[in-house]
Each structure stands twice: as structure tokens, then as C-alpha cells.
Scaffold this motif. Structure first.
Motif, mmCIF file in Angstrom:
data_model
loop_
_atom_site.group_PDB
_atom_site.id
_atom_site.type_symbol
_atom_site.label_atom_id
_atom_site.label_comp_id
_atom_site.label_asym_id
_atom_site.label_seq_id
_atom_site.Cartn_x
_atom_site.Cartn_y
_atom_site.Cartn_z
ATOM 1 N N ALA A 125 0.823 -1.210 0.000
ATOM 2 C CA ALA A 125 0.000 0.000 0.000
ATOM 3 C C ALA A 125 0.859 1.263 0.000
ATOM 4 C CB ALA A 125 -0.941 0.000 1.201
ATOM 5 N N VAL A 126 1.878 1.286 0.852
ATOM 6 C CA VAL A 126 2.758 2.454 0.932
ATOM 7 C C VAL A 126 3.574 2.596 -0.347
ATOM 8 C CG1 VAL A 126 4.652 3.532 2.205
ATOM 9 C CG2 VAL A 126 2.882 2.249 3.436
ATOM 10 N N HIS A 127 4.034 1.462 -0.872
ATOM 11 C CA HIS A 127 4.808 1.476 -2.113
ATOM 12 C C HIS A 127 3.971 2.037 -3.264
ATOM 13 C CE1 HIS A 127 7.776 -0.001 -5.066
ATOM 14 N NE2 HIS A 127 6.711 -0.235 -5.817
ATOM 15 N N ASP A 128 2.752 1.553 -3.399
ATOM 16 C CA ASP A 128 1.884 2.010 -4.481
ATOM 17 C C ASP A 128 1.523 3.484 -4.326
ATOM 18 O OD1 ASP A 128 1.978 -0.522 -5.507
ATOM 19 O OD2 ASP A 128 -0.002 -1.128 -4.772
ATOM 20 N N ALA A 129 1.300 3.920 -3.087
ATOM 21 C CA ALA A 129 1.001 5.338 -2.846
ATOM 22 C C ALA A 129 2.195 6.213 -3.230
ATOM 23 C CB ALA A 129 0.629 5.557 -1.383
ATOM 24 N N GLY A 130 3.387 5.755 -2.883
ATOM 25 C CA GLY A 130 4.593 6.495 -3.248
ATOM 26 C C GLY A 130 4.787 6.546 -4.750
ATOM 27 N N ALA A 131 4.514 5.422 -5.438
ATOM 28 C CA ALA A 131 4.645 5.385 -6.895
ATOM 29 C C ALA A 131 3.647 6.329 -7.552
ATOM 30 C CB ALA A 131 4.447 3.961 -7.402
ATOM 31 N N LEU A 132 2.415 6.343 -7.043
ATOM 32 C CA LEU A 132 1.395 7.239 -7.586
ATOM 33 C C LEU A 132 1.797 8.696 -7.393
ATOM 34 C CD1 LEU A 132 -1.434 7.409 -8.888
ATOM 35 C CD2 LEU A 132 -2.383 7.477 -6.574
ATOM 36 N N LEU A 133 2.307 9.015 -6.205
ATOM 37 C CA LEU A 133 2.767 10.378 -5.926
ATOM 38 C C LEU A 133 3.916 10.756 -6.852
ATOM 39 C CD1 LEU A 133 2.580 12.892 -4.067
ATOM 40 C CD2 LEU A 133 4.228 11.757 -2.557
ATOM 41 N N PHE A 134 4.832 9.825 -7.049
ATOM 42 C CA PHE A 134 5.994 10.076 -7.897
ATOM 43 C C PHE A 134 5.584 10.352 -9.340
ATOM 44 C CE2 PHE A 134 8.974 7.800 -10.859
ATOM 45 C CZ PHE A 134 9.931 8.812 -10.919
ATOM 46 N N PHE A 135 4.747 9.495 -9.910
ATOM 47 C CA PHE A 135 4.391 9.635 -11.315
ATOM 48 C C PHE A 135 3.488 10.851 -11.570
ATOM 49 C CE2 PHE A 135 5.459 5.015 -11.561
ATOM 50 C CZ PHE A 135 6.455 5.134 -12.522
ATOM 51 N N VAL A 136 2.450 11.012 -10.761
ATOM 52 C CA VAL A 136 1.521 12.122 -10.981
ATOM 53 C C VAL A 136 2.210 13.466 -10.758
ATOM 54 C CG1 VAL A 136 -0.598 13.215 -10.182
ATOM 55 C CG2 VAL A 136 -0.500 10.727 -10.415
ATOM 56 N N SER A 137 2.946 13.601 -9.650
ATOM 57 C CA SER A 137 3.657 14.850 -9.375
ATOM 58 C C SER A 137 4.739 15.107 -10.411
ATOM 59 C CB SER A 137 4.269 14.817 -7.974
ATOM 60 O OG SER A 137 3.283 14.668 -6.981
ATOM 61 N N GLY A 138 5.409 14.033 -10.840
ATOM 62 C CA GLY A 138 6.453 14.192 -11.845
ATOM 63 C C GLY A 138 5.910 14.700 -13.166
ATOM 64 N N VAL A 139 4.770 14.166 -13.590
ATOM 65 C CA VAL A 139 4.159 14.632 -14.837
ATOM 66 C C VAL A 139 3.720 16.089 -14.706
ATOM 67 C CG1 VAL A 139 2.161 14.350 -16.356
ATOM 68 C CG2 VAL A 139 3.443 12.349 -15.597
ATOM 69 N N LEU A 140 3.114 16.442 -13.579
ATOM 70 C CA LEU A 140 2.716 17.835 -13.356
ATOM 71 C C LEU A 140 3.928 18.764 -13.369
ATOM 72 C CD1 LEU A 140 -0.001 17.490 -10.549
ATOM 73 C CD2 LEU A 140 -0.354 18.070 -12.954
ATOM 74 N N TYR A 141 5.032 18.286 -12.822
ATOM 75 C CA TYR A 141 6.260 19.091 -12.811
ATOM 76 C C TYR A 141 6.746 19.368 -14.231
ATOM 77 C CZ TYR A 141 11.120 20.428 -12.016
ATOM 78 O OH TYR A 141 12.332 21.089 -12.030
ATOM 79 N N THR A 142 6.755 18.356 -15.087
ATOM 80 C CA THR A 142 7.213 18.561 -16.461
ATOM 81 C C THR A 142 6.284 19.511 -17.214
ATOM 82 O OG1 THR A 142 6.012 16.592 -17.269
ATOM 83 C CG2 THR A 142 8.295 16.281 -16.544
ATOM 84 N N ILE A 143 4.989 19.415 -16.943
ATOM 85 C CA ILE A 143 4.035 20.313 -17.602
ATOM 86 C C ILE A 143 4.272 21.756 -17.175
ATOM 87 C CG2 ILE A 143 1.592 20.939 -17.769
ATOM 88 C CD1 ILE A 143 0.935 17.951 -17.560
ATOM 89 N N LEU A 144 4.417 21.972 -15.868
ATOM 90 C CA LEU A 144 4.637 23.328 -15.366
ATOM 91 C C LEU A 144 5.962 23.896 -15.857
ATOM 92 C CD1 LEU A 144 3.332 23.062 -11.678
ATOM 93 C CD2 LEU A 144 2.193 24.067 -13.664
ATOM 94 N N GLN A 145 6.997 23.064 -15.903
ATOM 95 C CA GLN A 145 8.289 23.545 -16.390
ATOM 96 C C GLN A 145 8.240 23.851 -17.884
ATOM 97 O OE1 GLN A 145 10.907 24.591 -14.918
ATOM 98 N NE2 GLN A 145 10.393 23.958 -12.833
ATOM 99 N N SER A 146 7.420 23.119 -18.623
ATOM 100 C CA SER A 146 7.248 23.429 -20.044
ATOM 101 C C SER A 146 6.573 24.785 -20.213
ATOM 102 C CB SER A 146 6.419 22.334 -20.727
ATOM 103 O OG SER A 146 7.077 21.085 -20.659
ATOM 104 N N ILE A 147 5.583 25.063 -19.373
ATOM 105 C CA ILE A 147 4.919 26.373 -19.407
ATOM 106 C C ILE A 147 5.903 27.470 -19.048
ATOM 107 C CG2 ILE A 147 3.116 27.785 -18.339
ATOM 108 C CD1 ILE A 147 1.494 25.214 -17.931
ATOM 109 N N ILE A 148 6.719 27.236 -18.026
ATOM 110 C CA ILE A 148 7.739 28.212 -17.619
ATOM 111 C C ILE A 148 8.717 28.474 -18.755
ATOM 112 C CG2 ILE A 148 9.754 28.534 -16.112
ATOM 113 C CD1 ILE A 148 8.165 27.172 -13.893
ATOM 114 N N SER A 149 9.103 27.430 -19.466
ATOM 115 C CA SER A 149 10.043 27.583 -20.583
ATOM 116 C C SER A 149 9.468 28.476 -21.664
ATOM 117 C CB SER A 149 10.393 26.211 -21.166
ATOM 118 O OG SER A 149 11.046 25.400 -20.214
ATOM 119 N N HIS A 150 8.183 28.303 -21.980
ATOM 120 C CA HIS A 150 7.543 29.141 -22.998
ATOM 121 C C HIS A 150 7.442 30.593 -22.528
ATOM 122 C CE1 HIS A 150 6.342 26.345 -26.196
ATOM 123 N NE2 HIS A 150 6.193 25.440 -25.252
ATOM 124 N N LYS A 151 7.183 30.804 -21.246
ATOM 125 C CA LYS A 151 7.087 32.157 -20.726
ATOM 126 C C LYS A 151 8.458 32.826 -20.666
ATOM 127 C CE LYS A 151 2.836 31.736 -18.013
ATOM 128 N NZ LYS A 151 2.146 32.813 -18.757
#
Length: 260
Positions: A119-145
Motif C-alpha cells: 500500500a505504501v509502495h503504491d502510494a509512493g509510486a502514484l505520488l511520484f508519477f503524478v507529481s512528476g508529470v505535473l512538474y514537467t508540464i509546469l516547467q514546459s509552461i515556464i520555458s515558454h514564458k
């Protein structure tokens, strides 16, 4: 920009170390006959000793290297705003803290193996992947700005492409994993949930390496100054960056092709 001098070694180390983490643990698990050759989950390659020891240690180091690189990127954008502006400070801060959450999730994945506290492993994996994808999206927006003073147009397009691939791949990673009922490390094509497992595993590898490719683009940022617009960099960098993105997309297509 004194803060950034010599800091380009951070993304270089992160890219080399993180990719080595996945590959080394996979090879050890394969040598020990603990996983199948065809697309096991990344966590499967670190579920049993001795590969679990290597996977845990290298993943924690990767997480801290990621934190350091994200902080350097945060300061880069902060210093950029002092000279040129264009990037909302709140956007920069949001990207930074979401990135920290992703690294925290990686630490949970490294510490709690999937065969011990699932349960803890899966929660950590979900946090890692979802937050990581959001990070790349936000950094892409920052790059364009930040264009054209803080990032070339070619680099903006490459980051947007990688973030898009990560965004599209994270959905089958999570959704198909829900339908995977068996927890064994060795899978058979006759298993009822084999297709879900395969799609989820392939997507997981794509998301993970999209993060690695994304951080690779930071090397360019950490070497530039704000003396003049980076439009001239776009002309020199475009062929290399477009080839870079093409190779990554080709690898993704080959991975999904194996599902057919």
C-alpha cells in the motif's frame, strides 16, 4: 550568473545515475531470474535481494539528486525573473514544490518494496508519477514564458513534447495497474490480466524515461547567461534537439509496438 556556474553537472549526474538505477537493477534481477525479460514493472526489478538493496540505495540517491537539480532550476528561474521577468513567481514555486513531492514519492518507492508493504509502495509510486508529470508540464509552461531570454524555441518544443508523452503515458500506467490482480513477479501470456500488466509496465517505463530525458534538457539552461536573447541558440540547437526528441518518440513507439 554566479549561482549557475558549474551547476550543469547536476542534471548530467541525475540523468546518468537515474538511468543506471533502472538498468542495473533490471540486469541484476534478470541475472537472478527474479523477473521476466519482457517489460517487468520497474518496482519488480527491486523487489528481491540483492537487487532490492541496489535499487533502494540508487533510487534514494536519485531522489536527492533530483531535489538538488529542481532547486537549481528554481533558482535559475528566480534569477531570470530578476533580470527579464515574464515568469510568475507563484508558478515557479508551484513547480518546485510539486517536484519535491515527486522526489518524496520516489523515496517511498525505494524504501518500501512492493512485496513488503504494498500500500505504501503504491502510494509512493502514484505520488511520484503524478507529481512528476505535473512538474514537467509546469516547467514546459515556464520555458515558454521565459522565451526568448531564458530558453530557445527548440528547447521549448522538446520539453513540451516530452511532457505530452509523459502525460499521455501516465494514464494507462495507473488505470491498467488497477486491473492487475496478480502480484507475482513472473507473468504468463495466458494470465487474464497479462495485457493490463504489459500496457501498464510499458507505460511506466516510458514515463520514467521521459523524466530522465526532460532533466537532460536542463544542461542547456545551466550554461546560458542573460546577456542577450537566446534566439541564436535556437538555430544551433534545433537539429540536435529535434533529433533528440525524435529518438525518444521512436523508443516510445517501439515499446508500444511490442504490445501488438
Amino acid at each position: 550568473m554566479l549561482f549557475m556556474e558549474g551547476i550543469c553537472f547536476l542534471p548530467i549526474f541525475l540523468v546518468i545515475w537515474s538511468s543506471s538505477t533502472f538498468i542495473v537493477s533490471y540486469l541484476i534481477a534478470l541475472f537472478e531470474h527474479d523477473v521476466d525479460v519482457i517489460f517487468p514493472y520497474i518496482s519488480d526489478t527491486g523487489a528481491k535481494p540483492p537487487e532490492s538493496c541496489v535499487f533502494g540505495l540508487m533510487t534514494v540517491i536519485t531522489a536527492f539528486a533530483g531535489m538538488a537539480t529542481m532547486y537549481a532550476r528554481y533558482k535559475f528561474v528566480e534569477k531570470f525573473n530578476e533580470k527579464a521577468g515574464g515568469v510568475p513567481p507563484a508558478l515557479n514555486q508551484a513547480a518546485f514544490w510539486i517536484g519535491m513531492l515527486s522526489c518524496l514519492g520516489m523515496c517511498f518507492v525505494a524504501t518500501f518494496q512492493e512485496t513488503t508493504i504494498t500500500a505504501v509502495h503504491d502510494a509512493g509510486a502514484l505520488l511520484f508519477f503524478v507529481s512528476g508529470v505535473l512538474y514537467t508540464i509546469l516547467q514546459s509552461i515556464i520555458s515558454h514564458k521565459a522565451f526568448p531570454y531564458g530558453c530557445s524555441l527548440a528547447l521549448c518544443r522538446v520539453r513540451t513534447g516530452i511532457a505530452t508523452i509523459a502525460f499521455l503515458a501516465v494514464f494507462p500506467t495507473v488505470v491498467c495497474a488497477v486491473f492487475v490482480t496478480q502480484t507475482t513477479l513472473h507473468r504468463k501470456t495466458v494470465d487474464e490480466d497479462y495485457v493490463f500488466h504489459l500496457v501498464s509496465a510499458v507505460s511506466e517505463w516510458i514515463v520514467a524515461f521521459s523524466f530522465i530525458f526532460f532533466f537532460f534538457t536542463y544542461i542547456h539552461d545551466f550554461k546560458v547567461s542573460f546577456q542577450s536573447p537566446l534566439c541564436h541558440c535556437g538555430g544551433n540547437d534545433s537539429p540536435f534537439l529535434l533529433l533528440y526528441l525524435s529518438v525518444f518518440i521512436s523508443l516510445c513507439l517501439v515499446s508500444y509496438r511490442s504490445l501488438l
